[in-house]
Scaffold this active site. Structure first.
Site, PDB file in Angstrom:
ATOM      1  N   GLY A  33       0.819  -1.203   0.000  1.00  0.00           N
ATOM      2  CA  GLY A  33       0.000   0.000   0.000  1.00  0.00           C
ATOM      3  C   GLY A  33       0.846   1.243   0.000  1.00  0.00           C
ATOM      4  N   ASN A  34       0.239   2.380   0.296  1.00  0.00           N
ATOM      5  CA  ASN A  34       0.981   3.638   0.318  1.00  0.00           C
ATOM      6  C   ASN A  34       0.412   4.551   1.391  1.00  0.00           C
ATOM      7  OD1 ASN A  34      -1.056   5.576  -0.924  1.00  0.00           O
ATOM      8  ND2 ASN A  34      -1.020   3.931  -2.422  1.00  0.00           N
ATOM      9  N   ARG A  35       0.979   5.731   1.534  1.00  0.00           N
ATOM     10  CA  ARG A  35       0.676   6.580   2.677  1.00  0.00           C
ATOM     11  C   ARG A  35      -0.528   7.505   2.491  1.00  0.00           C
ATOM     12  NH1 ARG A  35       5.958   9.588   4.470  1.00  0.00           N
ATOM     13  NH2 ARG A  35       4.426  10.534   5.848  1.00  0.00           N
ATOM     14  N   SER A  36      -1.273   7.348   1.416  1.00  0.00           N
ATOM     15  CA  SER A  36      -2.409   8.252   1.216  1.00  0.00           C
ATOM     16  C   SER A  36      -3.461   8.083   2.318  1.00  0.00           C
ATOM     17  CB  SER A  36      -3.058   7.956  -0.138  1.00  0.00           C
ATOM     18  OG  SER A  36      -4.263   8.669  -0.261  1.00  0.00           O
ATOM     19  N   ALA A 100      -4.081   7.652  -4.632  1.00  0.00           N
ATOM     20  CA  ALA A 100      -2.707   7.172  -4.805  1.00  0.00           C
ATOM     21  C   ALA A 100      -2.829   5.716  -5.220  1.00  0.00           C
ATOM     22  CB  ALA A 100      -1.932   7.310  -3.505  1.00  0.00           C
TER      23      ALA A 100
END
Ligand code: CTP
Ligand code: CA
Length: 225
Positions: A33-36, A100
């Site tokens: 995943g990512n930090r959005s 994102a």
């Protein structure tokens, strides 16, 4: 009373907003995943709805509650986001891609939890570029705005992305700046079009959402000579 002061300047528009960070499962308990946080996308959905638009919010997982008056379409993976977006495109007049999107997904999802045993190499494959597909399928009059988070040479990378993707504008985030952007309630961006770079200074994301919508509406108006 405040809502009475709002201009109904998006009445008649159907605004499709993507938000949050997509997740690509690795095994039953893990994902890439990512930090959005989804805050910017949710602020845009809320702002568009308050200005009279019909809003479709295609959202990857976030900790946020859907703004009032928006139709929430929950998704998890990039593939799910792509299907949801393409399915609603024929009704849409403005696309705002604040999500994102995971660029890669594991080549295979393990059926059982991966066990720890020494080094692990993951084989990844690229996901589809949803924004590029939207641009390809665009109907006359449709406005398409992407987002880009960059850590260096922000304007150069942003301009390159704008041209490469064929969007009408890119909202450029410099994520190397501290205290704004990821997970923050404030942000500062550059609204980049083919012929302009408009600096929107640091402010609350909800206020920034209205500024972005105003710049989008300005793209609709014929340019003055
Ligand atoms: N985007 C998309 N589908 C993808 C990747 C990105 O629709 N598979 C969209 C994002 O929602 C965003 C815009 O494209 O609006 C730019 O995303 P970004 O990650 O900055 O672009 P990439 O082409 O993936 O470039 P990079 O290599 O810098 O990640
Ligand atoms: Ca990317």
């Amino acid at each position: 009373l405040e809502s009475l002061n709002y201009r109904n300047d998006l009445a008649g528009e159907t605004v499709l907003v993507t938000a949050g960070g997509t997740r690509e499962p690795l095994d039953p308990v893990r994902f890439l995943g990512n930090r959005s946080s989804g805050k910017m996308g949710y602020a845009l959905a809320d702002a568009a709805a308050r200005r009279g638009a019909r809003v479709i919010l295609v959202s990857a997982p976030t900790a946020l509650r859907a703004p009032a008056g928006c139709e929430l379409v929950p998704v998890v993976t990039t593939a799910e986001m792509r299907s949801a977006v393409l399915a609603r495109l024929s009704e849409t007049t403005m696309v705002i891609k604040a999500a994102a999107v995971a660029d890669y997904r594991p080549h295979a999802e393990a059926e059982q939890k991966l066990k720890r045993s020494g080094p692990l190499t993951l084989e990844l494959e690229p996901t589809n570029d949803i924004l590029a597909e939207v641009v390809e399928l665009r109907r006359p009059g449709m406005l398409i705005v992407g987002f880009a988070a960059e850590t260096e040479n922000v304007i150069v990378h942003g301009r390159d992305k704008l041209l490469r993707k064929g969007a009408d504008a890119i909202v450029l985030n410099d994520v190397s700046r501290e205290g704004i952007g990821f997970d923050s309630d404030r942000n500062a961006v550059t609204f980049l079009t083919r012929d302009k770079a408009i600096d929107l200074p640091e402010m609350p994301k909800r206020q920034l959402a209205d500024r972005i919508l105003e710049e989008m509406l300005a793209l609709r108006r014929p340019t003055r000579v």
